[in-house]
Design a protein around this motif. Structure first.
Motif, PDB file in Angstrom:
ATOM      1  N   VAL A  76      19.694  -1.806  13.217  1.00 40.43           N
ATOM      2  CA  VAL A  76      18.017  -1.548  12.896  1.00 40.43           C
ATOM      3  C   VAL A  76      17.847  -1.445  11.642  1.00 40.43           C
ATOM      4  N   GLY A 134      15.713  -7.764  18.418  1.00 33.73           N
ATOM      5  CA  GLY A 134      16.659  -6.663  18.161  1.00 33.73           C
ATOM      6  C   GLY A 134      17.696  -6.524  19.258  1.00 33.73           C
ATOM      7  N   VAL A 178      19.455  -1.133  20.221  1.00 24.03           N
ATOM      8  CA  VAL A 178      18.808  -1.681  19.330  1.00 24.03           C
ATOM      9  C   VAL A 178      17.404  -2.331  19.585  1.00 24.03           C
ATOM     10  N   ILE A 182      13.899  -0.873  18.246  1.00 22.27           N
ATOM     11  CA  ILE A 182      12.907  -1.934  17.441  1.00 22.27           C
ATOM     12  C   ILE A 182      11.534  -1.655  18.337  1.00 22.27           C
TER      13      ILE A 182
END
Length: 189
Positions: A76, A134, A178, A182
């Motif tokens: 990230v 992501g 992730v 995001i």
């Protein structure tokens, strides 16, 4: 494997909640709008380095190694801050993990650093970093970590047995982590 998956998912929720709280800081908003200054990027590196480091401490001991969510912070960091932020955040936690030792110490330290860089390189190549980017980046980064474990952790037999146990849960949970992270940051826009 199911127990490991559930434990990792639970710990991911703690990280996501922490991320949500920190996402209220103005530096995150500037980074998301691509207006972060050099000072902002240093702060992002340190904050995400801390998140990444916490991924180690919130990990679960498995066969002399640590199943963890360290990759989430590093990836990230790269996705929202670029290659230098991702590399820096990954290196902070990577050096720390290496210092803890164990047969996977070096491999895990290297993979965390590489994962942050991968996030940063992806951010340079895509127009818009959304949850799908992501998720995909998180999945690829975790698969890369498994490959690095197999290449650098010795003895090979022990690393192979470890990867058989942790690959699926860590790849799915961290990839989703992730994507969720995001998505949360994207909703701030």
């Amino acid at each position: 494997m199911l127990t490991l998956f559930m434990e990792l998912a639970l710990r991911m929720c703690v990280i996501a909640t922490s991320a949500f709280i920190f996402s209220r800081i103005p530096v995150f908003r500037r980074a998301l709008s691509k207006m972060a200054s050099g000072r902002d990027k240093i702060l992002l590196t340190l904050v995400f380095g801390l998140f990444t480091l916490l991924g180690t401490y919130w990990g679960i001991e498995v066969q002399g190694a640590i199943a963890n969510s360290r990759a989430v912070g590093a990836v990230v960091a790269g996705l929202i801050g670029g290659p230098w932020v991702g590399l820096g955040a990954g290196a902070i936690a990577g050096l720390h993990r290496w210092s803890l030792g164990g047969f996977t110490g070096f491999a895990c330290g290297l993979s965390t650093t590489v994962e942050g860089l991968v996030g940063g390189l992806v951010s340079r190549r895509v127009q818009k970093v959304d949850w799908e980017v992501g998720l995909a980046t998180g999945l690829v980064a975790e698969l890369l970590q498994m490959a690095i474990l197999l290449l650098f952790a010795t003895p090979f037999e022990a690393s192979l047995e470890l990867v058989k146990v942790i690959a699926v849960p860590m790849t799915l949970v961290n990839g989703a982590g992730v994507g969720i992270f995001i998505s949360m940051l994207d909703s701030l826009k």
